[in-house]
Scaffold this active site. Structure first.
Site: not given
Length: 338
Positions: A74, A130
């Site tokens: 991610c 993130h």
């Protein structure tokens, strides 16, 4: 540090054949939809059992990116998307950013929305970040976004929006704090509502509020689906009664929930008249994870966190009524890094 040429090269490659591009035309709106942990085999153009008619229509009437490569995790992928740089230039080449980690994408790198701001764009992020939040300077409102709605960390419960456990070097790190924010402030009213519903409603509000403005819009919509934990309203899981494995059935339902959201976003663009001047980009951030769903990335080898194609070849497409020579398949390699 200015944004490197990679994103510019990528956008130019996506805009090849844009027959009506001209000096006097307004810049296009850009809607970038990023799916989380979506495997190569869990999209309808690779697997007919996946019920995602909205994504299917967009993909098969646009440009399919069948050689699109992303990073295997991610944070590295998102950092590359936003800067155009390979993660090892950013110090993001290792694992994902865990909640307690005092780190983020270095502040001397310019993010895509910052560059788009210089071109007159209004910029919005709805969904997962993130890319660091140890200091406010690392968060979306300080990296080029006018508005922010969603969560900062890597994964949360879809309903109560608390953090989930991370496995790092075979050690489980748990941090169960509430993680949902609106304009950088904790948003307790999100508690109890499935996150995909929240993101969809906010995206629709942004589109309708933008309608009629002279400025172009950049909407970055990094959805949570289909990252674990496996959670989805029954109406979507029930689309797959023939699937015996519960986790597989729920995960496929999560893809269908994502598809429903995309369909509503496209409908809003049409209703406001913005669709005809919008570029829609769709991609997974990495391949599907290992676990009980053994068919996630078939026929590709490997899975999320690995450098095999199952971890790094992302399902994606570009769709726009402004593109000519569609539908077609773009068989050349596409990546967002230099």
């Amino acid at each position: 540090m200015g944004i490197p040429g990679a994103w510019s090269v990528l956008l130019l490659s996506l805009l090849q054949g844009w027959s009506c591009w001209a000096q006097e035309q307004k810049p296009p709106h850009i809607v970038f939809i990023l799916a989380d942990d979506l495997g190569w085999n869990y999209v309808p153009w690779h697997n007919e059992r996946v019920y995602a008619p909205n994504l299917m229509e967009l993909a098969t009437t646009g440009v399919l990116l069948e050689q699109s490569y992303v990073q295997p995790l991610c944070s590295p992928s998102r950092s590359a998307f936003m800067t155009g740089m390979y993660p090892y230039h950013l110090g993001r080449q290792h694992y994902v950013i865990i909640p307690q980690q005092p780190s983020g994408v270095p502040l001397n790198y310019t993010f895509l929305p910052e560059t788009l701001k210089t071109l007159g764009y209004d910029t919005h992020i709805v969904g997962k970040w993130h890319m660091g939040f140890c200091n406010e300077s690392y968060t979306p409102l300080h990296r080029g976004f006018d508005t922010q709605y969603g969560f900062y960390t890597g994964k949360t419960d879809y309903y109560n929006h608390t953090n989930c456990a991370y496995l790092v070097d075979n050690v489980t790190h748990s941090c169960y704090g509430y993680d949902f924010r609106d304009q950088g402030e904790v948003a307790p009213d999100a508690n109890g509502t499935y996150s995909t519903y929240l993101y969809t409603e906010r995206a629709l509000g942004i589109i309708h509020d933008h309608s009629g403005k002279d400025t172009p819009m950049f909407l970055y919509l990094p959805h949570q689906n289909a990252h674990d934990p496996c959670e989805v309203p029954d109406e979507f899981a029930n689309l797959y009664p023939e699937v015996e494995d519960l986790n597989t059935r729920i995960t496929l339902g999560m893809v269908s929930a994502l598809d429903s959201s995309v369909g509503r976003v496209i409908a809003a663009l049409r209703e406001t008249g913005m669709y005809d001047n919008t570029l829609i980009i769709f991609s997974s951030d990495n391949g599907g994870p290992s676990g009980p769903m053994k068919d996630t990335n078939i026929p590709l080898r490997g899975h999320k966190s690995q450098l095999w194609e199952g971890g790094t070849r992302g399902a994606g497409f570009v769709h726009s009524p402004l593109l000519s020579n569609t539908p077609r398949i773009h068989a050349q390699v596409v990546q967002s890094m230099e």
